[in-house]
Design a protein around this motif. Structure first.
Motif, PDB file in Angstrom:
ATOM      1  N   UNK A  71       0.824  -1.204   0.000  1.00 26.45           N
ATOM      2  CA  UNK A  71       0.000   0.000   0.000  1.00 26.45           C
ATOM      3  C   UNK A  71       0.860   1.257   0.000  1.00 26.45           C
ATOM      4  N   UNK A  72       1.902   1.258   0.803  1.00 29.83           N
ATOM      5  CA  UNK A  72       2.750   2.446   0.926  1.00 29.83           C
ATOM      6  C   UNK A  72       3.613   2.699  -0.310  1.00 29.83           C
ATOM      7  N   UNK A  73       3.749   1.688  -1.163  1.00 29.13           N
ATOM      8  CA  UNK A  73       4.513   1.865  -2.398  1.00 29.13           C
ATOM      9  C   UNK A  73       3.725   2.658  -3.429  1.00 29.13           C
ATOM     10  N   UNK A  74       2.420   2.720  -3.248  1.00 31.98           N
ATOM     11  CA  UNK A  74       1.534   3.483  -4.143  1.00 31.98           C
ATOM     12  C   UNK A  74       1.657   3.047  -5.608  1.00 31.98           C
ATOM     13  N   UNK A  75       1.711   1.734  -5.807  1.00 30.79           N
ATOM     14  CA  UNK A  75       1.719   1.137  -7.143  1.00 30.79           C
ATOM     15  C   UNK A  75       0.537   0.184  -7.241  1.00 30.79           C
ATOM     16  N   UNK A  76      -0.005   0.025  -8.419  1.00 33.63           N
ATOM     17  CA  UNK A  76      -1.113  -0.921  -8.586  1.00 33.63           C
ATOM     18  C   UNK A  76      -0.621  -2.285  -9.059  1.00 33.63           C
ATOM     19  N   UNK A  77       0.640  -2.354  -9.538  1.00 33.03           N
ATOM     20  CA  UNK A  77       1.175  -3.626 -10.032  1.00 33.03           C
ATOM     21  C   UNK A  77       2.656  -3.732  -9.666  1.00 33.03           C
ATOM     22  N   UNK A  78       3.042  -4.915  -9.204  1.00 31.49           N
ATOM     23  CA  UNK A  78       4.437  -5.239  -8.910  1.00 31.49           C
ATOM     24  C   UNK A  78       4.795  -6.396  -9.849  1.00 31.49           C
ATOM     25  N   UNK A  79       5.806  -6.209 -10.676  1.00 32.63           N
ATOM     26  CA  UNK A  79       6.200  -7.273 -11.601  1.00 32.63           C
ATOM     27  C   UNK A  79       6.952  -8.396 -10.898  1.00 32.63           C
ATOM     28  N   UNK A  80       7.835  -8.050  -9.946  1.00 35.86           N
ATOM     29  CA  UNK A  80       8.585  -9.061  -9.205  1.00 35.86           C
ATOM     30  C   UNK A  80       8.708  -8.616  -7.759  1.00 35.86           C
ATOM     31  N   UNK A  81       8.192  -9.418  -6.853  1.00 38.26           N
ATOM     32  CA  UNK A  81       8.292  -9.171  -5.421  1.00 38.26           C
ATOM     33  C   UNK A  81       9.256 -10.203  -4.841  1.00 38.26           C
ATOM     34  N   UNK A  82      10.316  -9.745  -4.189  1.00 39.51           N
ATOM     35  CA  UNK A  82      11.302 -10.641  -3.582  1.00 39.51           C
ATOM     36  C   UNK A  82      11.093 -10.627  -2.075  1.00 39.51           C
ATOM     37  N   UNK A  83      10.947 -11.812  -1.491  1.00 39.87           N
ATOM     38  CA  UNK A  83      10.740 -11.961  -0.054  1.00 39.87           C
ATOM     39  C   UNK A  83      11.777 -12.922   0.505  1.00 39.87           C
ATOM     40  N   UNK A  84      12.019 -12.841   1.811  1.00 37.97           N
ATOM     41  CA  UNK A  84      13.037 -13.671   2.438  1.00 37.97           C
ATOM     42  C   UNK A  84      12.467 -14.669   3.410  1.00 37.97           C
ATOM     43  N   UNK A  85      13.225 -15.750   3.581  1.00 42.09           N
ATOM     44  CA  UNK A  85      12.894 -16.794   4.542  1.00 42.09           C
ATOM     45  C   UNK A  85      14.157 -17.168   5.321  1.00 42.09           C
ATOM     46  N   UNK A  86      14.001 -17.615   6.578  1.00 48.91           N
ATOM     47  CA  UNK A  86      15.165 -18.155   7.278  1.00 48.91           C
ATOM     48  C   UNK A  86      15.737 -19.339   6.484  1.00 48.91           C
ATOM     49  N   UNK A  87      17.028 -19.547   6.576  1.00 52.26           N
ATOM     50  CA  UNK A  87      17.689 -20.598   5.807  1.00 52.26           C
ATOM     51  C   UNK A  87      17.070 -21.969   6.078  1.00 52.26           C
ATOM     52  N   UNK A  88      16.814 -22.301   7.343  1.00 50.90           N
ATOM     53  CA  UNK A  88      16.283 -23.624   7.678  1.00 50.90           C
ATOM     54  C   UNK A  88      14.884 -23.857   7.112  1.00 50.90           C
ATOM     55  N   UNK A  89      14.105 -22.799   6.904  1.00 54.83           N
ATOM     56  CA  UNK A  89      12.739 -22.918   6.384  1.00 54.83           C
ATOM     57  C   UNK A  89      12.672 -22.767   4.873  1.00 54.83           C
TER      58      UNK A  89
END
Length: 182
Positions: A71-89
């Motif tokens: 919401x705070x990015x004020x964009x209606x479309x994101x082409x690539x969203x990168x998210x992180x996870x702990x290594x073990x998960x």
């Protein structure tokens, strides 16, 4: 950036007068709204529950934080969203998290953000990539061995790499993060 804290609310109207507007948004998740943002501590009561478990990425609070950021990015479309996870998960949660992140997200106020593709990566890998690109060292590090240590809130992660290639035998995490120390 803003604190990783999401406070439940019964509706989408902030609980303060317009003259005291704070930098938060109310995100609908199921029957509740969650208030998130840079000033979220000003909207909170004295009790602050933290989600510290393996299923955190499946909680309403996690989704509220994601959608608050969208919401705070004020964009209606994101082409690539990168998210992180702990290594073990990473191996067990990667596919499910990418699927959860992809698609339409209701960010409140009648607005929707569409994420076309999501990529989950091990959290310390993001630090390695950020360091190499910010310091223009991607090529210079090609034959170097790196160790990235990520003491997070719940997990203590590490990984080894040669250049940008990760060593799958030299990465892991333990459930002993900063919250255990505090």
């Amino acid at each position: 950036s803003f604190p990783s804290v999401a406070y439940p609310s019964s509706d989408d109207s902030p609980s303060w007068p317009a003259s005291e507007r704070k930098k938060t948004v109310c995100i609908p998740i199921g029957p509740l709204f969650y208030e998130v943002g840079p000033d979220v501590s000003l909207a909170a009561d004295t009790f602050r529950a933290k989600q510290l478990h393996d299923e955190y990425t499946e909680t309403p609070e996690y989704m509220a934080l994601l959608r608050g950021a969208l919401s705070m990015m004020k964009l209606s479309r994101i082409d690539l969203l990168v998210v992180g996870l702990p290594v073990a998960a990473f191996a067990t949660k990667k596919a499910a998290l990418e699927k959860l992140m992809t698609g339409r997200h209701d960010v409140g106020g009648g607005k929707v953000v569409t994420v076309r593709k999501a990529l989950a990566m091990a959290q310390p890998n993001g630090a390695l990539i950020d360091y190499a690109t910010q310091n223009d060292k991607v090529e210079a590090m090609e034959h170097e061995q790196s160790l990235v240590i990520d003491p997070g809130s719940r997990t203590y992660d590490w990984l080894g790499a040669r250049g940008m290639k990760l060593s799958h035998e030299q990465r892991h995490s333990v459930d002993r993060g900063v919250s255990n120390i505090l």
